[in-house]
Design a protein around this motif. Structure first.
Motif, short mmCIF file in Angstrom:
data_model
loop_
_atom_site.label_atom_id
_atom_site.label_comp_id
_atom_site.label_asym_id
_atom_site.label_seq_id
_atom_site.Cartn_x
_atom_site.Cartn_y
_atom_site.Cartn_z
N MET A 271 0.82 -1.21 0.00
CA MET A 271 0.00 0.00 0.00
C MET A 271 0.85 1.26 0.00
N VAL A 272 1.97 1.23 0.73
CA VAL A 272 2.86 2.39 0.75
C VAL A 272 3.46 2.63 -0.64
N LEU A 273 3.84 1.55 -1.32
CA LEU A 273 4.36 1.70 -2.69
C LEU A 273 3.29 2.27 -3.60
N ASN A 274 2.08 1.75 -3.52
CA ASN A 274 1.00 2.22 -4.38
C ASN A 274 0.70 3.70 -4.12
N SER A 275 0.66 4.08 -2.84
CA SER A 275 0.39 5.47 -2.48
C SER A 275 1.53 6.39 -2.90
N THR A 276 2.75 5.86 -2.87
CA THR A 276 3.91 6.63 -3.31
C THR A 276 3.84 6.89 -4.81
N LEU A 277 3.45 5.87 -5.58
CA LEU A 277 3.30 6.03 -7.02
C LEU A 277 2.23 7.08 -7.34
N THR A 278 1.16 7.07 -6.54
CA THR A 278 0.11 8.07 -6.72
C THR A 278 0.63 9.47 -6.38
N LYS A 279 1.34 9.55 -5.26
CA LYS A 279 1.92 10.82 -4.81
C LYS A 279 2.90 11.39 -5.83
N LEU B 143 -2.69 6.46 8.38
CA LEU B 143 -2.92 5.04 8.12
C LEU B 143 -4.28 4.82 7.46
N GLN B 144 -5.33 5.39 8.02
CA GLN B 144 -6.66 5.17 7.48
C GLN B 144 -6.82 5.79 6.09
N ASN B 145 -6.17 6.93 5.86
CA ASN B 145 -6.23 7.55 4.53
C ASN B 145 -5.55 6.66 3.48
N VAL B 146 -4.46 6.01 3.86
CA VAL B 146 -3.77 5.10 2.95
C VAL B 146 -4.66 3.89 2.65
N LEU B 147 -5.34 3.39 3.67
CA LEU B 147 -6.23 2.24 3.48
C LEU B 147 -7.37 2.58 2.52
N VAL B 148 -7.91 3.78 2.68
CA VAL B 148 -9.00 4.21 1.79
C VAL B 148 -8.47 4.41 0.37
N GLU B 149 -7.30 5.05 0.26
CA GLU B 149 -6.70 5.30 -1.05
C GLU B 149 -6.42 4.01 -1.80
N ASN B 150 -6.11 2.95 -1.06
CA ASN B 150 -5.80 1.66 -1.67
C ASN B 150 -7.01 0.74 -1.81
N GLY B 151 -8.19 1.24 -1.46
CA GLY B 151 -9.41 0.49 -1.68
C GLY B 151 -9.66 -0.67 -0.75
N VAL B 152 -8.93 -0.73 0.38
CA VAL B 152 -9.16 -1.82 1.33
C VAL B 152 -10.04 -1.39 2.49
N LEU B 153 -10.40 -0.11 2.51
CA LEU B 153 -11.28 0.42 3.55
C LEU B 153 -12.16 1.50 2.92
N LYS B 154 -13.45 1.39 3.15
CA LYS B 154 -14.36 2.41 2.66
C LYS B 154 -14.29 3.63 3.57
N ALA B 155 -14.43 4.81 3.00
CA ALA B 155 -14.34 6.03 3.78
C ALA B 155 -15.33 6.03 4.94
N GLU B 156 -16.53 5.50 4.70
CA GLU B 156 -17.55 5.47 5.74
C GLU B 156 -17.25 4.44 6.84
N ASP B 157 -16.27 3.57 6.60
CA ASP B 157 -15.91 2.54 7.58
C ASP B 157 -14.69 2.92 8.41
#
Length: 339
Positions: free
Chosen positions: A154-162, A304-318
């Motif tokens: 997830m950190v790699l994926n978020s880094t690529l996005t960043k 942490l939670q923002n990364v989880l949402v960004e990577n699609g493993v956690l819904k924002a409402e959850d």
């Protein structure tokens, strides 16, 4: 004087010595029996978790009255499952697991009680030497990465996005223990590895350092000590002592000599050359991996939670709205304090 009279004092002396030895042995046994057994599961074996191994090798856990029995889970999901199943009392895993379990609304919840690392611990290595690596160099390339949903992935994926880098083929279906071998055999253009495996590949001339994910992404609570809420409630003294021992390990690591650091870590990395052990520790120190304040802050939890949402493993409402539902920092706040 008769032989029997001569033998009697010698017999009494021998009996007295045997009694002393027996009492001494019993005393040692009772002291050992006083240690509280703790079933501990680490996510993987990596120098990324050096403070823990120091706490074991330097006797900090035993000084706290704990006998830590360690095994390697090979994944945060497996470490979390061990807690729920009761085969582990404490696991060193990604804190995101506490959120996943909480949202399942099952019979058990997990809580973070000590934050060990404050950066991602993986390094990006390239097959060819790149003097001035740019993240755009990954476009159209293949990267051997970690399993989907894991912190390094997830950190790699978020880094690529960043870094606004697209068109990267990230391979996520190779077991962590087989990743380095796959790269060495010719698979992939880049690979994402932890220490000491990263430094080992570089030393062997099979890869070159391209970037530190920890430096590039920034602060991120990657690995935490976690236990079930029930265990924490029933064993507060164990959790307090465990946290104290790890904190002592971190403190020791930040001030010990190079030789002492290698000696302390060698039992857990016996197949790793001394220079690689030291290089790995230095790499992690350089990026500020081990904070002397092992608190999981609200800001880190939000990241942490923002990364989880960004990577699609956690819904924002959850998102977990109240951090203390899955985090208990009361033990960290009392590190070093006596009963």
């Amino acid at each position: 004087m008769s032989k029997s009279k001569l033998a009697k004092p010698a017999f009494l002396l021998l009996a007295a010595l045997l009694l002393i030895l027996s009492v001494s042995a019993c005393g040692n046994k009772s002291k050992s029996d006083e240690l509280t057994a703790v079933k501990f599961s680490e996510v993987i074996r990596s120098i990324f978790y050096a403070p823990h191994y120091v706490a074991m090798s330097q006797g900090f856990f035993k000084a706290q009255g704990l006998n830590v029995d360690m095994n390697t889970a090979q994944g945060s999901d497996k470490g979390a499952a061990a807690l729920i199943a009761g085969t582990a009392d404490i696991s060193l895993i990604g804190p995101e697991t506490t959120i996943y379990v909480y949202n399942q609304k099952g019979g058990k919840t997990l809580k973070v009680f000590h934050q060990l690392t404050s950066k991602d611990g993986s390094f990006l290595l390239s097959r060819e030497k790149l003097d001035n690596f740019k993240w755009s160099d990954l476009e159209g390339k293949t990267v051997i990465g970690w399993r989907p949903g894991s912190s390094p992935q997830m950190v790699l994926n978020s880094t690529l996005t960043k870094e606004k880098t697209s068109g990267v083929n990230v391979v996520t279906n190779i077991a962590s223990t087989a990743m380095a071998g796959a790269f060495a055999s010719g698979q992939g253009d880049f690979i994402q590895l932890f220490e000491p495996v990263a430094s080992t590949l570089v030393k062997e001339g099979k890869a070159y350092y391209a970037a530190s994910l920890g430096d590039t992404f920034g602060a991120y609570p990657e690995t935490s000590y976690v236990a079930t809420s029930d265990y924490i409630k029933a064993h507060q003294d164990v959790i307090r002592k465990f946290s104290n021992a790890v904190a002592e390990g971190t403190k020791w690591l930040n001030s010990a000599s190079d030789d002492d650091i290698v000696k302390a870590l060698k039992p857990y990395f016996d197949a790793t050359p001394d220079d690689i052990i030291l290089q790995s520790v230095q790499n992690y120190k350089k990026q500020g991996t081990w904070s002397t304040d092992p608190e999981l802050t609200q800001e880190q939890f939000d990241t942490l939670q923002n990364v989880l949402v960004e990577n699609g493993v956690l819904k924002a409402e959850d998102k977990v709205t109240k951090m203390d539902a899955v985090v208990d920092m009361s033990f960290v706040g009392n590190i070093g304090k006596s009963d």
